[in-house]
Design a protein around this motif. Sequence first.
Motif, short mmCIF file in Angstrom:
data_model
loop_
_atom_site.label_atom_id
_atom_site.label_comp_id
_atom_site.label_asym_id
_atom_site.label_seq_id
_atom_site.Cartn_x
_atom_site.Cartn_y
_atom_site.Cartn_z
N ALA A 163 2.56 -9.27 16.37
CA ALA A 163 3.12 -8.58 17.53
C ALA A 163 4.40 -7.81 17.19
N ARG A 164 4.52 -6.65 17.80
CA ARG A 164 5.69 -5.78 17.71
C ARG A 164 6.02 -5.34 16.28
N ALA B 269 5.14 -11.01 12.76
CA ALA B 269 5.60 -10.40 14.00
C ALA B 269 6.97 -9.75 13.82
N GLY B 270 7.12 -8.56 14.38
CA GLY B 270 8.39 -7.86 14.35
C GLY B 270 8.75 -7.19 13.05
N VAL C 117 1.68 -12.22 2.57
CA VAL C 117 2.31 -12.30 3.88
C VAL C 117 3.64 -11.57 3.79
N VAL C 118 3.88 -10.65 4.72
CA VAL C 118 5.15 -9.94 4.79
C VAL C 118 5.79 -10.32 6.11
N ALA C 119 7.03 -10.81 6.04
CA ALA C 119 7.75 -11.19 7.26
C ALA C 119 9.21 -10.82 7.10
N GLU C 120 9.82 -10.38 8.18
CA GLU C 120 11.24 -10.05 8.14
C GLU C 120 12.04 -11.19 8.74
N THR C 121 13.15 -11.48 8.10
CA THR C 121 14.05 -12.51 8.61
C THR C 121 15.03 -11.87 9.57
N SER D 4 13.25 -8.31 3.93
CA SER D 4 11.80 -8.47 3.89
C SER D 4 11.43 -9.47 2.80
N LYS D 5 10.57 -10.42 3.14
CA LYS D 5 10.10 -11.40 2.17
C LYS D 5 8.60 -11.30 2.06
N GLN D 6 8.10 -11.43 0.84
CA GLN D 6 6.66 -11.40 0.64
C GLN D 6 6.23 -12.70 -0.03
N TYR D 7 5.13 -13.25 0.47
CA TYR D 7 4.56 -14.47 -0.08
C TYR D 7 3.12 -14.20 -0.45
#
Length: 191
Positions: free
Chosen positions: A138-139, A156-157, A169-173, A178-181
């Motif tokens: 989402a978003r 999300a976000g 997996v890309v997620a922002e804190t 940006s962190k990638q797993y």
Amino acid sequence: MIRKLINRFLSKEKKIKPLENGSVIKGNIYKIHDSAIIDIGSNCLIEGILTTYTPQAHIKLGAKIFLGKNSIIGCANSIEIGNNVLISFDCVIQDSDTHSTNYLLRRDDTTDWMNGTKNWKNVPTKPIKIGNDVWIGARSILLKGVSIGDGAIIGAGSVVTKNVEPFTVVAETRQNLSKQYKLTCPYFHYS
């Protein structure tokens, strides 16, 4: 023209439009130019907005795509999405900046839009490609020129400005880092 788009946007009555290939359109599709192409694969559920801005724009959706409510795919160049992709609500996927980065060239954008004469020659565009089995949270925002590999997850976000490797997996804190797993999943084998 703009008033018609705004009225359609704000309309409370939503029409469900089933397609012959089993796909269902609960959202809106806007082709500003007749020569633009929107290909929708089989068994898709479109609750968001698909829109093309230029005569050469091409949106190509694979099979079993879900586009969530209030999400928008805005195309001036080319956006290609593989099969079995989930795009959550309030996402933005844009293959252009939609405006020039030069403020002098932006000054007439509103008037041009109202008159249906937007000049896209000074607007940077780059194609977007999203692989199979991708989940976009989402978003999230995907900007021009990115490529998302098969099986990737966008948290999300997130704001995606660079390519994402398959099964990542890309997620922002909260600190906007940006962190990638890397995902390990023995059940997926693409050849």
